[in-house]
Design a protein around this motif. Structure first.
Motif, PDB file in Angstrom:
ATOM      1  N   THR A  55       0.830  -1.219   0.000  1.00 46.27           N
ATOM      2  CA  THR A  55       0.000   0.000   0.000  1.00 46.27           C
ATOM      3  C   THR A  55       0.857   1.257   0.000  1.00 46.27           C
ATOM      4  OG1 THR A  55      -0.259  -0.128   2.418  1.00 46.27           O
ATOM      5  CG2 THR A  55      -2.026  -1.080   1.061  1.00 46.27           C
ATOM      6  N   LYS A  56       1.972   1.231   0.714  1.00 49.12           N
ATOM      7  CA  LYS A  56       2.850   2.406   0.734  1.00 49.12           C
ATOM      8  C   LYS A  56       3.511   2.628  -0.625  1.00 49.12           C
ATOM      9  CE  LYS A  56       3.725   2.322   5.695  1.00 49.12           C
ATOM     10  NZ  LYS A  56       4.674   1.929   6.753  1.00 49.12           N
ATOM     11  N   ILE A  57       3.916   1.557  -1.279  1.00 50.13           N
ATOM     12  CA  ILE A  57       4.494   1.685  -2.622  1.00 50.13           C
ATOM     13  C   ILE A  57       3.444   2.235  -3.580  1.00 50.13           C
ATOM     14  CG2 ILE A  57       5.356   0.382  -4.621  1.00 50.13           C
ATOM     15  CD1 ILE A  57       6.795  -1.455  -2.569  1.00 50.13           C
ATOM     16  N   TRP A  58       2.209   1.751  -3.466  1.00 44.91           N
ATOM     17  CA  TRP A  58       1.127   2.238  -4.328  1.00 44.91           C
ATOM     18  C   TRP A  58       0.916   3.739  -4.124  1.00 44.91           C
ATOM     19  CZ3 TRP A  58      -3.705   4.441  -3.784  1.00 44.91           C
ATOM     20  CH2 TRP A  58      -4.481   4.474  -4.942  1.00 44.91           C
TER      21      TRP A  58
ATOM     22  N   ASN B 139       5.695  11.021   7.849  1.00 50.11           N
ATOM     23  CA  ASN B 139       5.612  11.175   9.303  1.00 50.11           C
ATOM     24  C   ASN B 139       7.003  10.958   9.895  1.00 50.11           C
ATOM     25  OD1 ASN B 139       5.150  11.029  12.043  1.00 50.11           O
ATOM     26  ND2 ASN B 139       3.612   9.429  11.925  1.00 50.11           N
ATOM     27  N   TYR B 140       7.598  12.023  10.349  1.00 47.11           N
ATOM     28  CA  TYR B 140       8.928  11.927  10.957  1.00 47.11           C
ATOM     29  C   TYR B 140       8.841  11.614  12.443  1.00 47.11           C
ATOM     30  CZ  TYR B 140      10.759  13.897   6.650  1.00 47.11           C
ATOM     31  OH  TYR B 140      11.096  14.098   5.337  1.00 47.11           O
TER      32      TYR B 140
ATOM     33  N   SER C 105       7.241  -3.391  10.041  1.00 42.34           N
ATOM     34  CA  SER C 105       7.038  -2.658   8.798  1.00 42.34           C
ATOM     35  C   SER C 105       7.354  -1.171   8.961  1.00 42.34           C
ATOM     36  CB  SER C 105       5.601  -2.850   8.307  1.00 42.34           C
ATOM     37  OG  SER C 105       5.482  -2.373   6.995  1.00 42.34           O
ATOM     38  N   ASN C 106       6.912  -0.588  10.063  1.00 43.34           N
ATOM     39  CA  ASN C 106       7.201   0.833  10.287  1.00 43.34           C
ATOM     40  C   ASN C 106       8.686   1.087  10.521  1.00 43.34           C
ATOM     41  OD1 ASN C 106       4.752   2.075   9.812  1.00 43.34           O
ATOM     42  ND2 ASN C 106       4.090   2.000  11.936  1.00 43.34           N
ATOM     43  N   VAL C 107       9.356   0.189  11.239  1.00 42.36           N
ATOM     44  CA  VAL C 107      10.791   0.413  11.466  1.00 42.36           C
ATOM     45  C   VAL C 107      11.569   0.245  10.160  1.00 42.36           C
ATOM     46  CG1 VAL C 107      11.674  -1.872  12.177  1.00 42.36           C
ATOM     47  CG2 VAL C 107      12.581   0.171  13.231  1.00 42.36           C
ATOM     48  N   LEU C 108      11.129  -0.652   9.299  1.00 37.50           N
ATOM     49  CA  LEU C 108      11.777  -0.780   7.988  1.00 37.50           C
ATOM     50  C   LEU C 108      11.612   0.516   7.194  1.00 37.50           C
ATOM     51  CD1 LEU C 108      10.751  -4.420   6.971  1.00 37.50           C
ATOM     52  CD2 LEU C 108      13.027  -3.619   7.647  1.00 37.50           C
ATOM     53  N   ASN C 109      10.425   1.109   7.264  1.00 35.00           N
ATOM     54  CA  ASN C 109      10.162   2.399   6.635  1.00 35.00           C
ATOM     55  C   ASN C 109      11.105   3.463   7.168  1.00 35.00           C
ATOM     56  OD1 ASN C 109       7.039   3.941   5.794  1.00 35.00           O
ATOM     57  ND2 ASN C 109       8.048   2.301   4.704  1.00 35.00           N
ATOM     58  N   ARG C 110      11.212   3.525   8.481  1.00 37.62           N
ATOM     59  CA  ARG C 110      12.036   4.548   9.115  1.00 37.62           C
ATOM     60  C   ARG C 110      13.514   4.365   8.754  1.00 37.62           C
ATOM     61  NH1 ARG C 110      10.404   8.016  12.395  1.00 37.62           N
ATOM     62  NH2 ARG C 110       8.643   6.841  13.198  1.00 37.62           N
ATOM     63  N   ILE C 111      13.970   3.116   8.708  1.00 40.94           N
ATOM     64  CA  ILE C 111      15.368   2.847   8.351  1.00 40.94           C
ATOM     65  C   ILE C 111      15.622   3.177   6.880  1.00 40.94           C
ATOM     66  CG2 ILE C 111      17.062   0.993   8.015  1.00 40.94           C
ATOM     67  CD1 ILE C 111      15.873  -0.293  10.610  1.00 40.94           C
ATOM     68  N   TYR C 112      14.700   2.787   5.997  1.00 37.79           N
ATOM     69  CA  TYR C 112      14.891   2.988   4.554  1.00 37.79           C
ATOM     70  C   TYR C 112      14.717   4.447   4.142  1.00 37.79           C
ATOM     71  CZ  TYR C 112      14.616   2.160  -0.459  1.00 37.79           C
ATOM     72  OH  TYR C 112      14.844   2.193  -1.812  1.00 37.79           O
ATOM     73  N   PHE C 113      13.645   5.084   4.628  1.00 44.58           N
ATOM     74  CA  PHE C 113      13.333   6.448   4.201  1.00 44.58           C
ATOM     75  C   PHE C 113      13.764   7.522   5.199  1.00 44.58           C
ATOM     76  CE2 PHE C 113       9.871   4.042   2.023  1.00 44.58           C
ATOM     77  CZ  PHE C 113      10.186   4.367   0.719  1.00 44.58           C
ATOM     78  N   GLY C 114      13.819   7.168   6.483  1.00 50.79           N
ATOM     79  CA  GLY C 114      14.052   8.163   7.528  1.00 50.79           C
ATOM     80  C   GLY C 114      12.748   8.702   8.082  1.00 50.79           C
ATOM     81  N   TYR C 115      11.636   8.179   7.614  1.00 45.57           N
ATOM     82  CA  TYR C 115      10.307   8.596   8.055  1.00 45.57           C
ATOM     83  C   TYR C 115       9.324   7.463   7.740  1.00 45.57           C
ATOM     84  CZ  TYR C 115      10.145   9.711   3.070  1.00 45.57           C
ATOM     85  OH  TYR C 115      10.241   9.648   1.705  1.00 45.57           O
ATOM     86  N   ILE C 116       8.094   7.619   8.224  1.00 46.38           N
ATOM     87  CA  ILE C 116       7.032   6.653   7.966  1.00 46.38           C
ATOM     88  C   ILE C 116       6.089   7.256   6.926  1.00 46.38           C
ATOM     89  CG2 ILE C 116       5.110   5.337   8.976  1.00 46.38           C
ATOM     90  CD1 ILE C 116       7.777   4.612  10.262  1.00 46.38           C
ATOM     91  N   ILE C 117       5.664   6.449   5.974  1.00 50.49           N
ATOM     92  CA  ILE C 117       4.681   6.894   4.985  1.00 50.49           C
ATOM     93  C   ILE C 117       3.292   6.628   5.555  1.00 50.49           C
ATOM     94  CG2 ILE C 117       3.738   6.466   2.684  1.00 50.49           C
ATOM     95  CD1 ILE C 117       6.681   5.582   1.969  1.00 50.49           C
ATOM     96  N   ASP C 118       2.512   7.678   5.704  1.00 50.70           N
ATOM     97  CA  ASP C 118       1.133   7.577   6.173  1.00 50.70           C
ATOM     98  C   ASP C 118       0.214   8.043   5.054  1.00 50.70           C
ATOM     99  OD1 ASP C 118       1.728   6.610   8.709  1.00 50.70           O
ATOM    100  OD2 ASP C 118       1.820   8.603   9.598  1.00 50.70           O
TER     101      ASP C 118
END
Length: 158
Positions: free
Chosen positions: A26-29, A53-54, A111-124
């Motif tokens: 869903t985040k990729i979409w 979301n930082y 999933s959220n920690v992977l987001n934070r590690i990869y992007f530096g933030y969470i996609i909401d």
């Protein structure tokens, strides 16, 4: 490990992976179909709104500084380790009552920690707006964590 324990463990791993996969897809979409801050009405109370979301859950401590991302990642990793230990102990003790709820929390947290590690933030992107009630924007992982925690709390009250 007994056959029943292996079966239970595989079930729990599948639940965690399904949550991670749904959240990532869903985040990729959203990234591929929305511009940042673009909002589209889905139903009368539901919008998709792509934000970064930082902060932590519900946008808390969202005044971004780089050290916060590291701190939140460390806190999330500690929670993930604790939940894995809870599930493992429950399997060994054959007390499976809350393990699916732990898996909901675990899948969302990973999933959220992977987001934070990869992007530096969470996609909401899930934005609920019912008349005067407007919830902070969230995602599938947040929903999974929220449901797991709420049901655990309700069970502990009973």
């Amino acid at each position: 490990m007994q056959k029943n324990n292996i079966t239970k463990t595989l079930l729990y791993v599948c639940i965690v992976f399904i949550i991670i996969i749904c959240d990532v897809i869903t985040k990729i979409w959203i990234i591929n179909h929305f511009n940042l801050y673009e909002k589209k009405k889905i139903f009368y109370f539901l919008n998709f709104l792509y934000i970064k979301n930082y902060g932590s859950a519900l946008g808390l401590i969202s005044n971004y500084e780089e050290w916060q991302s590291y701190l939140l990642s460390i806190v999330n990793l500690c929670i993930i380790i604790k939940i894995i230990k809870l599930i493992h102990t429950a399997i060994l003790n054959k007390t499976y009552k809350n393990n699916i709820l732990y898996c909901l929390i675990l899948g969302g947290a990973i999933s959220n920690v992977l987001n934070r590690i990869y992007f530096g933030y969470i996609i909401d992107f899930i934005d609920i707006d019912i008349k005067k009630l407007h919830c902070p924007t969230f995602n599938i992982a947040d929903t999974s964590i929220f449901l797991g925690i709420c049901i655990l709390i309700l069970r502990s009250i009973k």
